[in-house]
Scaffold this motif. Structure first.
Motif, PDB file in Angstrom:
ATOM      1  N   VAL A  31       0.833  -1.215   0.000  1.00  0.00           N
ATOM      2  CA  VAL A  31       0.000   0.000   0.000  1.00  0.00           C
ATOM      3  C   VAL A  31       0.859   1.253   0.000  1.00  0.00           C
ATOM      4  N   PHE A  32       1.870   1.281   0.844  1.00  0.00           N
ATOM      5  CA  PHE A  32       2.626   2.513   1.036  1.00  0.00           C
ATOM      6  C   PHE A  32       3.986   2.526   0.334  1.00  0.00           C
ATOM      7  N   ASP A  33       4.395   1.424  -0.285  1.00  0.00           N
ATOM      8  CA  ASP A  33       5.705   1.357  -0.948  1.00  0.00           C
ATOM      9  C   ASP A  33       6.805   1.827   0.003  1.00  0.00           C
ATOM     10  N   TRP A  34       6.648   1.454   1.252  1.00  0.00           N
ATOM     11  CA  TRP A  34       7.478   1.926   2.353  1.00  0.00           C
ATOM     12  C   TRP A  34       8.950   1.594   2.164  1.00  0.00           C
ATOM     13  N   TYR A  35       9.237   0.395   1.692  1.00  0.00           N
ATOM     14  CA  TYR A  35      10.624  -0.033   1.577  1.00  0.00           C
ATOM     15  C   TYR A  35      11.404   0.810   0.574  1.00  0.00           C
ATOM     16  N   ASN A  36      10.770   1.182  -0.536  1.00  0.00           N
ATOM     17  CA  ASN A  36      11.448   2.049  -1.502  1.00  0.00           C
ATOM     18  C   ASN A  36      11.671   3.447  -0.932  1.00  0.00           C
ATOM     19  N   ASP A  37      10.716   3.928  -0.157  1.00  0.00           N
ATOM     20  CA  ASP A  37      10.908   5.232   0.489  1.00  0.00           C
ATOM     21  C   ASP A  37      12.047   5.190   1.502  1.00  0.00           C
ATOM     22  N   VAL A  38      12.114   4.113   2.265  1.00  0.00           N
ATOM     23  CA  VAL A  38      13.152   3.985   3.291  1.00  0.00           C
ATOM     24  C   VAL A  38      14.539   3.908   2.639  1.00  0.00           C
ATOM     25  N   LYS A  39      14.633   3.306   1.452  1.00  0.00           N
ATOM     26  CA  LYS A  39      15.922   3.194   0.759  1.00  0.00           C
ATOM     27  C   LYS A  39      16.522   4.563   0.439  1.00  0.00           C
ATOM     28  N   GLN A  40      15.697   5.590   0.416  1.00  0.00           N
ATOM     29  CA  GLN A  40      16.186   6.932   0.106  1.00  0.00           C
ATOM     30  C   GLN A  40      16.836   7.602   1.320  1.00  0.00           C
ATOM     31  N   LEU A  41      16.681   7.023   2.489  1.00  0.00           N
ATOM     32  CA  LEU A  41      17.278   7.573   3.704  1.00  0.00           C
ATOM     33  C   LEU A  41      18.743   7.176   3.819  1.00  0.00           C
ATOM     34  N   LYS A  42      19.469   7.891   4.659  1.00  0.00           N
ATOM     35  CA  LYS A  42      20.841   7.500   4.988  1.00  0.00           C
ATOM     36  C   LYS A  42      20.782   6.143   5.689  1.00  0.00           C
ATOM     37  N   PRO A  43      21.860   5.348   5.613  1.00  0.00           N
ATOM     38  CA  PRO A  43      21.839   3.986   6.192  1.00  0.00           C
ATOM     39  C   PRO A  43      21.398   3.930   7.660  1.00  0.00           C
ATOM     40  N   LEU A  44      21.898   4.821   8.501  1.00  0.00           N
ATOM     41  CA  LEU A  44      21.494   4.791   9.907  1.00  0.00           C
ATOM     42  C   LEU A  44      20.006   5.083  10.044  1.00  0.00           C
ATOM     43  N   ASN A  45      19.507   6.058   9.301  1.00  0.00           N
ATOM     44  CA  ASN A  45      18.080   6.387   9.358  1.00  0.00           C
ATOM     45  C   ASN A  45      17.218   5.243   8.810  1.00  0.00           C
ATOM     46  N   GLN A  46      17.743   4.508   7.832  1.00  0.00           N
ATOM     47  CA  GLN A  46      17.037   3.318   7.341  1.00  0.00           C
ATOM     48  C   GLN A  46      16.849   2.313   8.474  1.00  0.00           C
ATOM     49  N   GLU A  47      17.916   2.072   9.211  1.00  0.00           N
ATOM     50  CA  GLU A  47      17.851   1.102  10.308  1.00  0.00           C
ATOM     51  C   GLU A  47      16.931   1.583  11.427  1.00  0.00           C
ATOM     52  N   ILE A  48      16.956   2.873  11.700  1.00  0.00           N
ATOM     53  CA  ILE A  48      16.065   3.427  12.726  1.00  0.00           C
ATOM     54  C   ILE A  48      14.613   3.250  12.308  1.00  0.00           C
ATOM     55  N   ALA A  49      14.298   3.554  11.046  1.00  0.00           N
ATOM     56  CA  ALA A  49      12.926   3.401  10.550  1.00  0.00           C
ATOM     57  C   ALA A  49      12.485   1.940  10.619  1.00  0.00           C
ATOM     58  N   LYS A  50      13.360   1.036  10.214  1.00  0.00           N
ATOM     59  CA  LYS A  50      13.024  -0.392  10.267  1.00  0.00           C
ATOM     60  C   LYS A  50      12.835  -0.862  11.701  1.00  0.00           C
ATOM     61  N   THR A  51      13.681  -0.360  12.606  1.00  0.00           N
ATOM     62  CA  THR A  51      13.573  -0.735  14.018  1.00  0.00           C
ATOM     63  C   THR A  51      12.245  -0.275  14.598  1.00  0.00           C
ATOM     64  N   TYR A  52      11.858   0.956  14.324  1.00  0.00           N
ATOM     65  CA  TYR A  52      10.582   1.440  14.831  1.00  0.00           C
ATOM     66  C   TYR A  52       9.409   0.668  14.223  1.00  0.00           C
TER      67      TYR A  52
END
Length: 143
Positions: A31-52
């Motif tokens: 629905v949200f294509d979240w993973y592609n959006d997260v890929k645009q973040l810096k690596p640390l921010n990607q991990e933070i988003a995935k953790t949350y």
């Protein structure tokens, strides 16, 4: 006189919360294509988003598991019941408030399944907020 919350309603809420936890990855991806959006973040921010995201999924599953396994303990009026139902009520009331305040400005894909799913999910979020707020009030009054 307070009206006792039926055990079946607490268990139904638990099943619904586990359903939310299990469907959460599908919604993020489809629905949200979240993973592609997260890929645009810096690596640390990607991990933070995935953790949350995992925290949210884990909390939903855990709250559901608790409701299914010990529904009587969630309505026994103990201090622990007050604390736990207060926590879960705050979580779901906060989710509903966030949903109302912020999410209407965003569009979900206009496929009929996603539109129906959106109404169903909002119904579930509201149901959880009502069940746990009711449990909290019941526990406080019967302490």
């Amino acid at each position: 006189m307070t009206i006792q919350i039926p055990i079946w309603l607490i268990i139904l809420g638990g099943i619904g919360q586990i359903f939310i936890a299990l469907i959460y990855p599908y919604i993020r991806h489809q629905v949200f294509d979240w993973y592609n959006d997260v890929k645009q973040l810096k690596p640390l921010n990607q991990e933070i988003a995935k953790t949350y995201g995992r925290y949210i999924q884990g909390l939903n599953f855990s709250f559901g598991f608790i409701a299914i396994l010990i529904p009587n303990d969630l309505r026994n009026g103990s201090h622990l019941a007050i604390a736990l139902t207060g926590l879960i009520a705050a979580y779901w009331v906060g989710k509903v408030a966030t949903q109302i305040a912020y999410y209407p400005m965003y569009q979900i894909p206009q496929k009929i399944i996603f539109m129906i799913g959106s109404y169903f999910m909002n119904f579930l979020f509201t149901l959880f907020a009502v069940i746990y707020t009711w449990l909290l009030i019941y526990n406080v009054l019967n302490n």
